[in-house]
Design a protein around this motif. Structure first.
Motif, PDB file in Angstrom:
ATOM      1  N   MET A   1      58.263  49.657 -43.476  1.00 23.20           N
ATOM      2  CA  MET A   1      58.278  50.316 -44.784  1.00 23.20           C
ATOM      3  C   MET A   1      58.539  49.302 -45.904  1.00 23.20           C
ATOM      4  O   MET A   1      57.844  49.288 -46.913  1.00 23.20           O
ATOM      5  CB  MET A   1      59.344  51.418 -44.801  1.00 23.20           C
ATOM      6  CG  MET A   1      59.450  52.154 -46.119  1.00 23.20           C
ATOM      7  SD  MET A   1      57.991  53.119 -46.508  1.00 23.20           S
ATOM      8  CE  MET A   1      58.172  54.428 -45.301  1.00 23.20           C
ATOM      9  N   ILE A   2      59.555  48.453 -45.723  1.00 17.65           N
ATOM     10  CA  ILE A   2      59.868  47.452 -46.744  1.00 17.65           C
ATOM     11  C   ILE A   2      58.718  46.465 -46.893  1.00 17.65           C
ATOM     12  O   ILE A   2      58.356  46.068 -48.010  1.00 17.65           O
ATOM     13  CB  ILE A   2      61.183  46.723 -46.384  1.00 17.65           C
ATOM     14  CG1 ILE A   2      62.352  47.714 -46.397  1.00 17.65           C
ATOM     15  CG2 ILE A   2      61.445  45.588 -47.374  1.00 17.65           C
ATOM     16  CD1 ILE A   2      63.679  47.110 -45.998  1.00 17.65           C
ATOM     17  N   GLY A   6      56.490  45.614 -50.244  1.00 13.81           N
ATOM     18  CA  GLY A   6      56.268  44.253 -50.720  1.00 13.81           C
ATOM     19  C   GLY A   6      54.792  43.941 -50.886  1.00 13.81           C
ATOM     20  O   GLY A   6      54.382  43.352 -51.903  1.00 13.81           O
ATOM     21  N   GLN A   7      53.979  44.325 -49.906  1.00 11.53           N
ATOM     22  CA  GLN A   7      52.541  44.080 -49.995  1.00 11.53           C
ATOM     23  C   GLN A   7      51.916  44.857 -51.151  1.00 11.53           C
ATOM     24  O   GLN A   7      50.995  44.373 -51.821  1.00 11.53           O
ATOM     25  CB  GLN A   7      51.879  44.469 -48.678  1.00 11.53           C
ATOM     26  CG  GLN A   7      52.228  43.551 -47.522  1.00 11.53           C
ATOM     27  CD  GLN A   7      51.631  44.024 -46.208  1.00 11.53           C
ATOM     28  OE1 GLN A   7      51.231  45.186 -46.072  1.00 11.53           O
ATOM     29  NE2 GLN A   7      51.567  43.135 -45.231  1.00 11.53           N
ATOM     30  N   PHE A  11      50.061  43.245 -54.322  1.00 10.47           N
ATOM     31  CA  PHE A  11      48.731  43.748 -54.675  1.00 10.47           C
ATOM     32  C   PHE A  11      48.651  44.056 -56.169  1.00 10.47           C
ATOM     33  O   PHE A  11      47.667  43.708 -56.835  1.00 10.47           O
ATOM     34  CB  PHE A  11      48.448  44.998 -53.840  1.00 10.47           C
ATOM     35  CG  PHE A  11      47.164  45.693 -54.164  1.00 10.47           C
ATOM     36  CD1 PHE A  11      45.964  45.268 -53.629  1.00 10.47           C
ATOM     37  CD2 PHE A  11      47.158  46.811 -54.989  1.00 10.47           C
ATOM     38  CE1 PHE A  11      44.780  45.919 -53.912  1.00 10.47           C
ATOM     39  CE2 PHE A  11      45.980  47.468 -55.281  1.00 10.47           C
ATOM     40  CZ  PHE A  11      44.786  47.026 -54.740  1.00 10.47           C
ATOM     41  N   LEU A  12      49.693  44.684 -56.710  1.00  3.73           N
ATOM     42  CA  LEU A  12      49.714  44.986 -58.142  1.00  3.73           C
ATOM     43  C   LEU A  12      49.727  43.707 -58.975  1.00  3.73           C
ATOM     44  O   LEU A  12      49.089  43.638 -60.030  1.00  3.73           O
ATOM     45  CB  LEU A  12      50.932  45.849 -58.485  1.00  3.73           C
ATOM     46  CG  LEU A  12      50.972  47.266 -57.920  1.00  3.73           C
ATOM     47  CD1 LEU A  12      52.243  47.977 -58.372  1.00  3.73           C
ATOM     48  CD2 LEU A  12      49.748  48.066 -58.349  1.00  3.73           C
ATOM     49  N   GLY A  13      50.466  42.698 -58.504  1.00  3.70           N
ATOM     50  CA  GLY A  13      50.516  41.442 -59.234  1.00  3.70           C
ATOM     51  C   GLY A  13      49.168  40.756 -59.314  1.00  3.70           C
ATOM     52  O   GLY A  13      48.854  40.079 -60.312  1.00  3.70           O
ATOM     53  N   TYR A 204      45.042  50.512 -53.123  1.00  2.00           N
ATOM     54  CA  TYR A 204      45.718  49.638 -52.153  1.00  2.00           C
ATOM     55  C   TYR A 204      45.364  50.017 -50.719  1.00  2.00           C
ATOM     56  O   TYR A 204      45.044  49.156 -49.896  1.00  2.00           O
ATOM     57  CB  TYR A 204      47.229  49.716 -52.364  1.00  2.00           C
ATOM     58  CG  TYR A 204      48.037  49.084 -51.256  1.00  2.00           C
ATOM     59  CD1 TYR A 204      48.158  47.697 -51.154  1.00  2.00           C
ATOM     60  CD2 TYR A 204      48.675  49.877 -50.310  1.00  2.00           C
ATOM     61  CE1 TYR A 204      48.895  47.126 -50.126  1.00  2.00           C
ATOM     62  CE2 TYR A 204      49.413  49.316 -49.287  1.00  2.00           C
ATOM     63  CZ  TYR A 204      49.516  47.933 -49.196  1.00  2.00           C
ATOM     64  OH  TYR A 204      50.240  47.365 -48.168  1.00  2.00           O
ATOM     65  N   LYS A 205      45.397  51.300 -50.423  1.00  2.00           N
ATOM     66  CA  LYS A 205      45.065  51.744 -49.072  1.00  2.00           C
ATOM     67  C   LYS A 205      43.607  51.441 -48.734  1.00  2.00           C
ATOM     68  O   LYS A 205      43.295  50.992 -47.624  1.00  2.00           O
ATOM     69  CB  LYS A 205      45.336  53.244 -48.925  1.00  2.00           C
ATOM     70  CG  LYS A 205      46.807  53.620 -48.959  1.00  2.00           C
ATOM     71  CD  LYS A 205      47.532  53.098 -47.728  1.00  2.00           C
ATOM     72  CE  LYS A 205      48.971  53.563 -47.695  1.00  2.00           C
ATOM     73  NZ  LYS A 205      49.710  53.056 -46.512  1.00  2.00           N
ATOM     74  N   GLY A 206      42.711  51.699 -49.677  1.00  2.00           N
ATOM     75  CA  GLY A 206      41.303  51.440 -49.412  1.00  2.00           C
ATOM     76  C   GLY A 206      40.982  49.963 -49.318  1.00  2.00           C
ATOM     77  O   GLY A 206      40.210  49.539 -48.446  1.00  2.00           O
TER      78      GLY A 206
END
Length: 246
Positions: A1-2, A6-7, A11-13, A204-206
Motif C-alpha cells: 500500500m505504501i 509512493g509510485q 507519477f504525479l511529479g 495511473y492505473k491505466g
C-alpha cells in the motif's frame, strides 16, 4: 500500500517534467474536454433529474407532521443536491464512465507499445498523455456538477408540482429560503478535488497496465474501485475541514 502511494506521487511529479509546447497541450486539452464534458452531459442530466425527483417524493413522504410547512421539502432537496448528490454521487458515476475510459485507453496504449514508442522519441509520455486528461477533467467536471445541481432542482420541481406534493410557489420559496451561498462554494471545491482524483488515479492505473487485454479490463476495474474509495475519503475530509466549524 505504501509503495503504491509512493509510485502514485512519483507519477504525479512526472506530469510537470519535460513538458511539450503550450500549443500541443491546447489541442489535446480541447479534445479531452469534448470527450469528457459533452460525452457525459446527457448521462449527468438524466441521473441528476431523477435524483431530484426521487428526493422530493421521499422527503414529502417523510413529512409526517402538519406543523411543518410544505416549502421545507424544497429546502431539503436543495441542501441534499448541492452538498452531496450533485458533487459526490455524480462523481461516482463520473469515475465509472470517464475514469474507466481513461484507464482502458491508456492500458491499451501500454500493451500495444504506443507508450514505449513515445518514450523512444524522447517524449515524456506521462505529461503528454495524462496531463491533458487531468486539466480537462478539472475544467469540465465542475461544469457538470453545476448542470447536475440545476437538473436536480428542476427534476424536484417537476415531480413535486405534477404529483401535487407541493405547489410551484412553495417550491421556489423553499429554494430561496435560508440560502447559504457557501454551500455552492463547498460543492465546487469538492468538484475540483474529485475531478483531479478520478482523472489522476484512473490514468495511473491505466498507464501502469502490464500484460494483455485481460489486464486492461482489470486495470479499468481497479481504476474505478480506487477512485470511488478516494472520493469517499476526500468527501469526508473536506466536509470535516470546511463544514465542521460552520
Amino acid at each position: 500500500m505504501i509503495r503504491e502511494f509512493g509510485q502514485y506521487f512519483i507519477f504525479l511529479g512526472q506530469l510537470f517534467v519535460n513538458r511539450e509546447r503550450f500549443k500541443t497541450y491546447y489541442k489535446l486539452v480541447i479534445d479531452e474536454c469534448v470527450t469528457i464534458g459533452i460525452g457525459s452531459l446527457f448521462l449527468v442530466a438524466l441521473v441528476s433529474t431523477f435524483m431530484g425527483a426521487v428526493t422530493t417524493v421521499q422527503t414529502a413522504f417523510n413529512m409526517v407532521s402538519d406543523f411543518i410547512p410544505k416549502y421545507v421539502i424544497s429546502q431539503v432537496v436543495r441542501e441534499m443536491i448541492v452538498l452531496e448528490l450533485a458533487p459526490t454521487i455524480i462523481a461516482i458515476i463520473y469515475a465509472g464512465k470517464v475514469g474507466s475510459a481513461m484507464a482502458s485507453g491508456l492500458g491499451t496504449m501500454r500493451i500495444t507499445e504506443q507508450i514505449d514508442a513515445l518514450e523512444v522519441m524522447g517524449i515524456n509520455s506521462i505529461s503528454y498523455l495524462v496531463l491533458p486528461k487531468v486539466i480537462a477533467s478539472i475544467l469540465m467536471y465542475p461544469l457538470l456538477v453545476i448542470v447536475a445541481g440545476v437538473c436536480g432542482m428542476v427534476g424536484g420541481y417537476l415531480a413535486g408540482t405534477i404529483t401535487g406534493i407541493i405547489t410551484a410557489d412553495d417550491y421556489v420559496y423553499g429554494l430561496r429560503s435560508s440560502y447559504n451561498p457557501f454551500t455552492v462554494t463547498f460543492a465546487l471545491i469538492k468538484s475540483f478535488v474529485f475531478a483531479f482524483l478520478v482523472s489522476s488515479i484512473s490514468s495511473y492505473k491505466g498507464y501502469n497496465t502490464q500484460g494483455g487485454a485481460l489486464e486492461v479490463g482489470i486495470s479499468s476495474t481497479q481504476a474505478v474501485t480506487s477512485s470511488v474509495i478516494a472520493l469517499l475519503i476526500a468527501d469526508y475530509l473536506l466536509a470535516q475541514l470546511l463544514l465542521s466549524g460552520s
